[in-house]
Write a protein that holds these residues in place. Structure first.
Motif, mmCIF file in Angstrom:
data_model
loop_
_atom_site.group_PDB
_atom_site.id
_atom_site.type_symbol
_atom_site.label_atom_id
_atom_site.label_comp_id
_atom_site.label_asym_id
_atom_site.label_seq_id
_atom_site.Cartn_x
_atom_site.Cartn_y
_atom_site.Cartn_z
ATOM 1 N N LEU B 217 0.830 -1.199 0.000
ATOM 2 C CA LEU B 217 0.000 0.000 0.000
ATOM 3 C C LEU B 217 0.872 1.260 0.000
ATOM 4 C CD1 LEU B 217 -3.082 0.064 0.042
ATOM 5 C CD2 LEU B 217 -2.990 0.332 2.528
ATOM 6 N N GLY B 218 1.900 1.251 0.821
ATOM 7 C CA GLY B 218 2.818 2.390 0.899
ATOM 8 C C GLY B 218 3.559 2.622 -0.412
ATOM 9 N N PHE B 219 3.857 1.524 -1.110
ATOM 10 C CA PHE B 219 4.533 1.636 -2.403
ATOM 11 C C PHE B 219 3.598 2.231 -3.455
ATOM 12 C CE2 PHE B 219 5.784 -0.044 -6.558
ATOM 13 C CZ PHE B 219 7.112 0.388 -6.612
ATOM 14 N N GLU B 220 2.368 1.682 -3.494
ATOM 15 C CA GLU B 220 1.397 2.177 -4.479
ATOM 16 C C GLU B 220 1.081 3.655 -4.268
ATOM 17 O OE1 GLU B 220 -1.859 -0.472 -3.807
ATOM 18 O OE2 GLU B 220 -0.709 -2.208 -4.524
ATOM 19 N N ARG B 221 1.115 4.075 -3.015
ATOM 20 C CA ARG B 221 0.785 5.476 -2.710
ATOM 21 C C ARG B 221 2.029 6.367 -2.688
ATOM 22 N NH1 ARG B 221 -3.462 4.165 2.253
ATOM 23 N NH2 ARG B 221 -5.141 3.342 0.943
ATOM 24 N N HIS B 222 3.169 5.825 -3.092
ATOM 25 C CA HIS B 222 4.431 6.559 -3.187
ATOM 26 C C HIS B 222 4.916 7.112 -1.846
ATOM 27 C CE1 HIS B 222 3.792 6.200 -7.474
ATOM 28 N NE2 HIS B 222 2.605 6.763 -7.342
ATOM 29 N N GLY B 223 4.494 6.497 -0.752
ATOM 30 C CA GLY B 223 4.906 7.012 0.552
ATOM 31 C C GLY B 223 6.024 6.204 1.179
ATOM 32 N N ARG B 224 6.150 4.960 0.738
ATOM 33 C CA ARG B 224 7.211 4.091 1.288
ATOM 34 C C ARG B 224 7.712 3.249 0.127
ATOM 35 N NH1 ARG B 224 6.577 0.107 6.024
ATOM 36 N NH2 ARG B 224 4.555 -0.246 5.042
ATOM 37 N N LEU B 225 8.675 3.769 -0.573
ATOM 38 C CA LEU B 225 9.050 3.158 -1.855
ATOM 39 C C LEU B 225 9.971 1.953 -1.698
ATOM 40 C CD1 LEU B 225 9.492 6.467 -3.871
ATOM 41 C CD2 LEU B 225 7.625 4.797 -4.052
ATOM 42 N N LEU B 226 10.722 1.894 -0.603
ATOM 43 C CA LEU B 226 11.749 0.860 -0.480
ATOM 44 C C LEU B 226 11.327 -0.348 0.348
ATOM 45 C CD1 LEU B 226 15.118 2.714 0.131
ATOM 46 C CD2 LEU B 226 14.538 1.173 -1.752
ATOM 47 N N ALA B 227 10.491 -0.144 1.334
ATOM 48 C CA ALA B 227 10.243 -1.167 2.360
ATOM 49 C C ALA B 227 9.834 -2.510 1.750
ATOM 50 C CB ALA B 227 9.184 -0.676 3.341
ATOM 51 N N GLY B 228 8.854 -2.493 0.857
ATOM 52 C CA GLY B 228 8.339 -3.739 0.301
ATOM 53 C C GLY B 228 9.408 -4.530 -0.437
ATOM 54 N N GLU B 229 10.213 -3.830 -1.230
ATOM 55 C CA GLU B 229 11.228 -4.509 -2.032
ATOM 56 C C GLU B 229 12.361 -5.055 -1.144
ATOM 57 O OE1 GLU B 229 11.264 -5.655 -4.869
ATOM 58 O OE2 GLU B 229 13.387 -6.120 -5.148
ATOM 59 N N VAL B 230 12.782 -4.281 -0.159
ATOM 60 C CA VAL B 230 13.831 -4.752 0.756
ATOM 61 C C VAL B 230 13.343 -5.987 1.517
ATOM 62 C CG1 VAL B 230 15.140 -4.189 2.848
ATOM 63 C CG2 VAL B 230 14.973 -2.520 0.992
ATOM 64 N N ALA B 231 12.118 -5.928 2.009
ATOM 65 C CA ALA B 231 11.559 -7.070 2.750
ATOM 66 C C ALA B 231 11.476 -8.296 1.828
ATOM 67 C CB ALA B 231 10.182 -6.716 3.310
ATOM 68 N N ARG B 232 11.074 -8.073 0.588
ATOM 69 C CA ARG B 232 10.940 -9.180 -0.350
ATOM 70 C C ARG B 232 12.302 -9.850 -0.604
ATOM 71 N NH1 ARG B 232 11.927 -10.795 -4.917
ATOM 72 N NH2 ARG B 232 13.024 -8.899 -5.539
ATOM 73 N N GLN B 233 13.335 -9.031 -0.785
ATOM 74 C CA GLN B 233 14.669 -9.587 -1.052
ATOM 75 C C GLN B 233 15.200 -10.387 0.136
ATOM 76 O OE1 GLN B 233 17.588 -6.842 -2.580
ATOM 77 N NE2 GLN B 233 16.146 -5.914 -4.010
ATOM 78 N N VAL B 234 15.015 -9.854 1.337
ATOM 79 C CA VAL B 234 15.499 -10.582 2.525
ATOM 80 C C VAL B 234 14.696 -11.870 2.710
ATOM 81 C CG1 VAL B 234 15.746 -10.515 5.036
ATOM 82 C CG2 VAL B 234 16.349 -8.506 3.677
ATOM 83 N N ALA B 235 13.385 -11.789 2.518
ATOM 84 C CA ALA B 235 12.547 -12.982 2.679
ATOM 85 C C ALA B 235 12.956 -14.065 1.679
ATOM 86 C CB ALA B 235 11.072 -12.616 2.496
ATOM 87 N N ALA B 236 13.252 -13.643 0.460
ATOM 88 C CA ALA B 236 13.665 -14.612 -0.563
ATOM 89 C C ALA B 236 14.987 -15.278 -0.169
ATOM 90 C CB ALA B 236 13.794 -13.915 -1.918
ATOM 91 N N ALA B 237 15.924 -14.470 0.350
ATOM 92 C CA ALA B 237 17.219 -15.026 0.772
ATOM 93 C C ALA B 237 17.025 -15.993 1.942
ATOM 94 C CB ALA B 237 18.163 -13.897 1.161
ATOM 95 N N ALA B 238 16.143 -15.638 2.861
ATOM 96 C CA ALA B 238 15.932 -16.468 4.055
ATOM 97 C C ALA B 238 15.226 -17.773 3.712
ATOM 98 C CB ALA B 238 15.107 -15.693 5.090
ATOM 99 N N ALA B 239 14.455 -17.758 2.646
ATOM 100 C CA ALA B 239 13.651 -18.934 2.306
ATOM 101 C C ALA B 239 14.384 -19.876 1.338
ATOM 102 C CB ALA B 239 12.317 -18.499 1.713
ATOM 103 N N HIS B 240 15.583 -19.499 0.895
ATOM 104 C CA HIS B 240 16.320 -20.340 -0.057
ATOM 105 C C HIS B 240 17.713 -20.657 0.446
ATOM 106 C CE1 HIS B 240 13.091 -18.594 -2.538
ATOM 107 N NE2 HIS B 240 13.126 -19.783 -3.118
#
Lengths: 304, 241
Positions: B217-240
């Motif tokens: 939601l924060g990304f779509e509304r341009h208010g939090r541009l980095l959080a989602g992508e950073v979380a996604r990258q760490v989650a992917a690393a942790a899950a593999h």
């Protein structure tokens, strides 16, 4: 190996976030995700004339503890007080989400934080709420989440709330856990309410021994990284499960605490009311003597 | 808006909401299409302390135990967490966490949880009472914040006028509904003149993701541009491997 031994003996309070991880996990087992070499930094600090850090003040990754797979996050309390900003918080959130996808034996949170980074207050506050949500989901799925506290920045603000959402909490001798910090209370309510420069008072209100005696923490260790490692491994083996039984027990536990000690204004009053021996000496005795002391009845609980 | 105005606008079909100790409120209301719902909250700008947090959590757990899985509405008009030595001595962090856990658990058990902010809510009280529900609605008069600008100025040692002008260019730190909407904390902001009861009925009838999507939601509304992508990258690393 000499380095590992030295790290093991080293003091948790003095160590950096990465040295804590190195001494906590099996030697050489730590693999960092999005490490400093990738320079995923805060884009918000420059406008406040602040220099960022290559890791935004937190290290996250995987490793083993006594051969068991764990995920670990360590906040660097020396960078902006270990406070939650957008990137910092998202790294922790990602770790917890990854754990949901591929469950480790446990997640270890080496919290060292003043709370929200005010230069990124909204992103930091929201990250804290997201982290709480992720921790509770993870616990619900059966993965222990262990908080290890004892750094310079303590666990304040939302960091204190996150701490109490974990399955177990281990405190080292220098740990402080609180929501409003002493300076914040003094600024808002006056020095008569809380003199933040009175170190002994701060210690009695939110320090490791007070939290442990009252049941706000489950393990108390002397300051060495080796002691923290031992306690963390022991905690993983037996954690409360997240569900109705636990929540009802926590409701009762916190209600009892309010009824028994709600009129107390300082920790020794609580210890006296609870019938602990020599309540005025708790702050003076050494760790060995402290650890032989009885805790307040009910402090050893699964209601968390 | 006053509490009475909020209650009348949200629940024209009637309610039993009554004040309780520590500024808390609780009761039930009838909603067209959703039947009876649980209403709890903290009103009158009362700071949220150990007593209030415990009462609210108790109401929420009672509702879960009853097993009817009706929606739970949390009305929020608080200041911040109660700032006092005694609150911290007794472990306010555990009490606020207990409230956050109870609301999260209710959602896990199938209750729709909606916090409705119609006054101030700052810092730890904002986390425990407003951000711990699945949905956060801001009404006219809502004043969410982590910390007010003068306090941020004091702590960061940046002049207030500089902060005020920075607040015009980024939603990342400034208090208020607009920046918190942009970052994804506030799900919806309702305006004076909206039909609150109808909008609530829509929210309660709609699907909601079981996962936390506030970073998207924060990304779509341009208010939090980095959080989602950073979380996604760490989650992917942790899950593999």
């Amino acid at each position: 190996m000499i380095a590992a031994v030295q790290i093991g003996r080293a003091d948790w309070y003095e160590a950096s976030a990465r040295d804590r991880i190195a001494g906590l996990l099996d030697a050489g087992s730590f693999v960092e995700f999005l490490g400093p070499e990738q320079r995923i930094m805060s884009p918000h600090l420059a406008q406040f004339d602040l220099t960022g850090a290559f890791d935004d003040g937190i290290a996250v990754g995987r490793g083993t503890l006594d051969g068991q797979a764990v995920l670990v996050a360590a906040q660097e309390g020396r960078f902006l007080g270990g406070a939650f900003g957008e990137v910092h918080g998202a790294k922790l959130l990602g770790l917890l989400r990854g754990a949901r996808e591929r469950p480790p034996r446990a997640v270890l949170l080496l919290l060292d934080t003043g709370g929200v980074r005010l230069q990124e207050a909204n992103a930091g506050e929201l990250a804290i709420s997201e982290v709480i949500h992720a921790i509770l989901n993870l616990r619900r799925s059966g993965v222990p989440v262990i908080a290890l506290i004892g750094g310079r920045a303590g666990a304040f603000g939302g960091g204190g709330i996150i701490t109490a959402c974990c399955s177990r909490i281990v405190v080292a001798e220098h740990a402080r856990i609180s929501v409003s910090g002493p300076e914040v209370i003094e600024t808002n309510k006056g020095v008569e309410e809380f003199d933040s420069r009175d170190r002994a008072l701060v210690w009695r209100v939110c320090g490791a021994r007070s939290r442990y005696l009252l049941g706000g923490a489950d393990g108390y260790v002397t300051g060495s990284i080796a002691a923290m490692r031992k306690a963390a491994a022991a905690m993983i083996a037996d954690v409360p499960s997240f569900g109705m039984t636990m929540l009802q027990a926590e409701q009762q536990r916190l209600t009892d605490r309010l009824h028994r000690f709600g009129a107390c204004r300082d920790a020794p009053e609580i210890w006296r009311a609870a019938g602990l021996p020599e309540p005025d000496r708790v702050g003076d005795i050494d760790d060995e003597a402290f650890l032989t002391m009885p805790r307040i009845a009910g402090a050893d609980h699964d209601a968390r | 808006m006053t509490l009475d105005e909020v209650l009348a606008a949200l629940f024209p079909g009637g309610h039993t909401v009554q004040p309780g100790p520590f500024g808390t409120i609780d009761g039930t209301a009838r909603i067209k299409g959703a039947g009876e719902i649980i209403v709890v909250g903290i009103a009158g700008g009362t700071p949220l302390g150990i007593g209030g947090a415990l009462l609210l959590a108790g109401h929420v757990l009672d509702a879960v135990r009853a097993g009817r899985k009706e929606p739970i509405i949390v009305l929020v008009d608080t200041s911040s967490q109660a700032m006092a030595r005694r609150e911290e001595l007794l472990g306010l962090n555990e009490y606020l966490a207990h409230l956050a856990k109870s609301l999260a658990f209710a959602a896990m058990e199938g209750h729709r949880t909606v916090s409705v902010l119609y006054g101030p809510a700052a810092a730890g009280a904002f986390i425990a009472a407003a951000l711990s529900s699945q949905i956060l609605v801001a009404l006219p008069g809502a004043a969410p914040s982590v910390m007010d600008l003068p306090s941020i100025s004091r702590v960061t040692k940046l002049p207030l006028d500089r902060l005020a002008s920075l607040a015009q260019t980024t939603p990342i730190f400034a208090p208020g509904v607009v920046p918190l909407l942009a970052t994804g904390a506030v799900t919806e902001a309702w305006q004076a003149g909206d039909d609150f009861a109808a909008r609530l009925a829509v929210l309660l009838a709609g699907d909601h993701a079981a996962v936390d999507t506030r970073d998207q939601l924060g990304f779509e509304r341009h208010g939090r541009l980095l959080a989602g992508e950073v979380a996604r990258q760490v989650a992917a690393a942790a899950a593999h491997d």
